[in-house]
Write an enzyme that holds these catalytic residues in place. Structure first.
Site, short mmCIF file in Angstrom:
data_model
loop_
_atom_site.label_atom_id
_atom_site.label_comp_id
_atom_site.label_asym_id
_atom_site.label_seq_id
_atom_site.Cartn_x
_atom_site.Cartn_y
_atom_site.Cartn_z
N TRP A 1 0.83 -1.21 0.00
CA TRP A 1 0.00 0.00 0.00
C TRP A 1 0.86 1.25 0.00
O TRP A 1 0.39 2.34 -0.29
CB TRP A 1 -0.95 0.01 1.20
CG TRP A 1 -0.29 0.23 2.55
CD1 TRP A 1 0.66 -0.55 3.12
CD2 TRP A 1 -0.51 1.32 3.46
NE1 TRP A 1 1.03 -0.04 4.35
CE2 TRP A 1 0.34 1.11 4.58
CE3 TRP A 1 -1.33 2.43 3.46
CZ2 TRP A 1 0.37 1.96 5.68
CZ3 TRP A 1 -1.29 3.30 4.56
CH2 TRP A 1 -0.44 3.06 5.65
N ASP A 2 2.13 1.08 0.29
CA ASP A 2 3.08 2.20 0.29
C ASP A 2 2.97 3.00 -1.02
O ASP A 2 3.09 4.22 -1.03
CB ASP A 2 4.53 1.70 0.39
CG ASP A 2 4.77 0.78 1.57
OD1 ASP A 2 3.83 0.13 2.03
OD2 ASP A 2 5.93 0.69 2.02
N GLU B 1 1.20 -1.89 13.16
CA GLU B 1 1.26 -3.35 13.22
C GLU B 1 1.66 -3.87 14.60
O GLU B 1 1.83 -5.07 14.78
CB GLU B 1 2.23 -3.87 12.15
CG GLU B 1 1.68 -3.63 10.75
CD GLU B 1 2.66 -4.03 9.65
OE1 GLU B 1 3.86 -4.17 9.95
OE2 GLU B 1 2.21 -4.20 8.49
N LYS C 1 3.59 1.73 16.27
CA LYS C 1 4.70 1.56 15.33
C LYS C 1 4.76 2.72 14.33
O LYS C 1 5.82 3.21 13.98
CB LYS C 1 4.51 0.24 14.57
CG LYS C 1 5.59 -0.06 13.55
CD LYS C 1 5.28 -1.34 12.79
CE LYS C 1 6.34 -1.65 11.77
NZ LYS C 1 5.98 -2.76 10.88
N GLN C 2 3.60 3.12 13.84
CA GLN C 2 3.57 4.14 12.80
C GLN C 2 2.22 4.84 12.83
O GLN C 2 1.27 4.32 13.40
CB GLN C 2 3.79 3.51 11.44
CG GLN C 2 2.67 2.60 10.98
CD GLN C 2 3.11 1.64 9.87
OE1 GLN C 2 3.54 0.53 10.15
NE2 GLN C 2 3.00 2.08 8.64
C1 BGC Z 1 4.89 -1.29 7.64
C2 BGC Z 1 3.85 -1.37 6.55
C3 BGC Z 1 4.52 -1.24 5.22
C4 BGC Z 1 5.64 -2.26 5.07
C5 BGC Z 1 6.44 -2.07 3.81
C6 BGC Z 1 5.94 -2.36 7.41
O1 BGC Z 1 6.95 -2.26 8.37
O2 BGC Z 1 4.31 -1.48 8.90
O3 BGC Z 1 2.91 -0.32 6.70
O4 BGC Z 1 3.60 -1.43 4.19
O5 BGC Z 1 6.54 -2.14 6.14
O6 BGC Z 1 7.01 -0.80 3.78
#
Ligand code: BGC
Length: 768
Positions: free
Chosen positions: A358-359, A489, A601-602
């Protein structure tokens, strides 16, 4: 401790002094690529120390059989991996029969440079071998943007204190393994090895996927810049092709090898033509010569920088950081081929399988949209449109019906490849990003026609998914979305993740809005899509029922939306109180401790506020920022940029700057202690957004007008960036005292500055 060995230069990434501890990190940082293929900055000559060899070709992947502890129905059979491909850069060197190996000889004056302005990588050093000979080596290499299947190396060895023999052994090695192979298997079968005079080729085929790749080399030699012929000895091995050439030199002489390499694949040629195509490429490169190829490389990069560069005055590390991000993005994807996409590690490593996440929609599209023609972002959207059938199949495997689509979390060809239940089945917010990408594109480019032609089908399928995925809760009297993982996550299987619920509601509403507009303005397309999807008015009414009655967890006491049900049961201890020795928590804590903690985490709730900022007022943003930012550990590279942008929009410039530095130098300073695995390519687009949308305050609200609200960190003298806005090239400059817009195009451009309308006439600048 973060690493801090990269020397700050405006246009270059520079490493000085040789430290074996940094080899793998530098292999990532100094990677080179051209959007179609790329490679880590491995040494050409043998290196017996710790190294991670990697070269990759876009779109060539292997379905590595899934490896999980306990199989769960619905898991994909394989994890697609971008393949570590045959290596054409190798040149072993011997001096009077002693091998050059930086791990065993005495190295001085080591310098490595990645020149981002011109697109090449160089290395220079002196080495004293165990046998006492001293040499000075200078190398330069690049992967051509113009001849996008070709790369070139110039490798010069000067005899400092001896007369004797310098042996060059150029080779192609197809006996390559992926570091991240699940079962330590080879993914390649060698079909044919062809050797010729000063050139050779290996044709190989990927197992299972049967992609064919021909890798060719062509070499030539010079002593003191005079072309020389050298006698070739040939060694054809099972998986590699080696040539050996011995050149006699006197003390002070410089012997040089030029090596041209090419990789061509069955994505672009009939299989039977591959060997010839690869040979043609290297022969052409040899004819043009290294210098001409390099000239074309400089020109190609200069064209890219014209619309992509960001100039920062007064902060060299920030300048280097932003250029590094822009450079790496362009090395990874150039947008000319709708079959390719942007892997989170690009061509710099193997983690994440080199696949699409999804990035792309959430982070990368804005960058490509504003720095290139609209066709580039459109290709990224088409990539997903072309995979819609697979997304529908993917949803069917999980029990969804009636053409509902669930786009994969990770994919190469549209099939889901991820195999952790909490992500594969639960991290469904990615489906919303697909629609957000379309919305963003249409809003920015005004190419609404994309919707009736392609986007609408995707929107319908995704709306169907949300309609089926939500369920009515008798207890709450509203629709809920249960058992999900949000962008954060570090929480799994939660109920009613605010961001996911918000996206579900918005996707449905946006789909219905687009359906209405298409019905009015594109009746023929409307009819075609209705017939194809069997969509009825009744069905859309049911969708809206869900959207309009969606539940969002909210705390009256804190006056904030909660990340998910029950978030306030956690112990809310700010990250600032965690000892640094315990961070990053994903490397220091057990998973169960992470899950129970409040650490984010984000960006999650804040990701929503970033996407839909106009739906919240400034006080909302401030309250949510103040609640969630102190709990966020930013252990995903995708996080700091979002926080930086939001901080800027609520006038918290010091925070915005702090997060900007983190995002822009994430890899250069190795904040997350993992750069040896590869660079964080997709978040680099977030770094770009931090300047353009964050400090520059660029927005295109629903009125479709380009608007800016520029601010500047106190650490900088000025910054400027360029955007391609609907075909008009606009440069924006902001210093501590003034703001300047330059309209390079033939059209007047209307825009808003701090809410006030202004007109920037064609080919003119306006100073405010
Ligand atoms: C992130 C995801 C992301 C993936 C690839 C993961 O660490 O939590 O949001 O899509 O990395 O960048």
């Amino acid at each position: 401790m973060n690493k801090d060995y990269i020397k700050p230069y405006e246009w270059s990434i520079v490493e000085e002094g040789f430290d074996p501890e940094n080899v793998e990190a530098s292999e990532s940082l100094f990677s080179i690529g051209n959007g179609s293929m790329g490679q880590r900055a491995n040494f050409e000559e043998k290196y017996s120390g710790k190294t991670f060899q990697g070269s990759y070709i876009g779109g060539i992947y292997y379905p590595d059989k899934t490896r999980v502890g306990w199989w769960k129905n619905g898991y994909p059979e394989y994890f697609a991996k971008v393949l570590n491909a045959p290596n054409w850069i190798g040149i072993d060197i011997q001096i009077n029969e002693t091998e050059l190996d930086l791990n065993t000889c005495k190295v001085s004056n080591f310098k490595r440079e990645l020149n981002m302005k011109e697109g090449w990588l160089s290395r220079s050093f002196n080495a004293i071998l165990e046998t006492g000979e001293e040499i000075q080596v200078e190398t330069k290499r690049f992967i051509s943007l113009e001849y996008n299947e070709t790369g070139a190396i110039e490798y010069a060895v000067k005899a400092i204190n001896f007369s004797g023999e310098i042996t060059f052994s150029p080779y192609i090695d197809a006996g390559i393994k992926n570091e991240d192979s699940n079962y330590d298997e080879y993914f390649w079968e060698i079909l044919k090895i062809v050797n010729g005079k000063n050139n050779g080729c290996i044709l190989s085929k990927t197992l299972k996927t049967a992609f064919h790749v021909a890798t060719a080399m062509e070499v030539s030699f010079a002593v003191n810049n005079e072309k020389v012929d050298a006698l070739q000895q040939t060694e054809v091995e099972e998986k590699s092709l080696h040539y050996t050439y011995k050149l006699n030199v006197s003390e002070g002489d410089t012997a040089k090898i030029y090596k041209f390499g090419s990789c061509v694949s069955s994505l672009n040629y009939p299989k039977e033509d591959l060997i010839e195509a690869a040979f043609d490429n290297v022969k052409k490169a040899y004819k043009l010569g290294f210098s001409k190829l390099l000239e074309s490389q400089k020109e190609s990069w200069s064209n890219i920088w014209h619309t992509a560069d960001i100039i920062i005055e007064g902060d060299i590390k920030a300048q280097q950081g932003i250029r590094f991000n822009i450079f790496q993005l362009n090395q990874t994807y150039l947008g000319t081929d709708a079959r390719l996409n942007i892997g989170p590690k690009g061509f710099t490593g193997e983690k994440y399988g080199g696949s699409t996440y999804w990035d792309t929609e959430a982070y990368c599209i804005p960058f490509y949209m504003a720095t290139k023609d609209a066709s580039v972002a459109k290709n990224l959207l088409l990539y997903r449109y072309n995979q819609l059938d697979k997304a529908i199949e993917n949803a069917e495997k999980l029990g969804f019906k009636n053409g509902a689509a669930l786009y994969p979390m990770v994919t190469m060809n549209g099939e889901e490849c991820h195999n952790e239940w909490e992500i594969t089945f639960e991290e469904i917010h990615r489906n919303g990003a697909m629609i957000y990408g379309i919305y963003n594109y249409v809003n920015y480019t005004q190419d609404f026609e994309y919707v009736p032609k392609f986007g609408l089908e995707v929107m319908i399928a995704v709306a169907r998914f949300w309609h089926q995925r939500a369920n009515f809760s008798e207890a709450k009297g509203q629709y809920v979305v249960l058992g999900v993982t949000g962008p954060n996550e570090y929480e799994n299987n939660v109920n009613n993740n605010f961001y996911t619920n918000y996206l579900a509601k918005w996707c449905i509403q946006y789909a219905v809005e687009c359906l209405d507009r298409v019905a009015q303005e594109y009746p023929a397309d409307f009819k075609r899509v209705m017939e194809k999807t069997n969509l009825t008015n009744d069905e859309t009414k049911q969708w809206l029922q869900v959207a309009e009655n969606m539940y969002f967890p909210f705390s009256l006491e804190k006056n904030v939306y909660l990340q998910q049900d029950g978030f306030l049961d956690k112990e809310l201890i700010p990250v600032a109180e965690l000892p640094t020795s315990e961070r990053p928590i994903n490397q220091k804590w057990s998973w169960d401790r992470i899950l129970r903690s409040c650490y984010i985490k984000q960006a999650d709730v804040l990701q929503c506020m970033f996407f839909f900022e106009n739906k919240f007022d400034k006080e909302d943003l401030e309250r949510h920022f103040d609640f969630y930012e102190p709990l966020t550990v930013h252990e995903s590279s995708l996080s700091p940029c979002v926080h930086s942008i939001l901080a800027a929009s609520i006038d918290r410039m010091p925070k915005a700057y702090e997060q900007y530095v983190r995002t822009s130098r994430l890899d250069l300073d190795d904040y997350n202690h993992e750069v040896h695995e590869g660079c964080h390519i997709t978040s680099m687009a977030g770094t770009w957004m931090s300047i353009v949308q964050g400090f520059g305050g660029m927005r295109i609200w629903e009125d479709g007008v380009l608007s800016f609200n520029p601010q500047i960190p106190k650490e900088w003298k000025s910054y400027s960036f360029t955007i391609n806005f609907r075909g008009n090239i606009i440069k924006v400059y902001k210093s501590q005292t003034e703001c300047k817009f330059f309209n390079e195009s033939e059209n007047d451009v209307k825009m808003k500055l701090n809410g006030e309308e202004i007109l920037i006439p064609a080919n003119r600048s306006v100073i405010v």
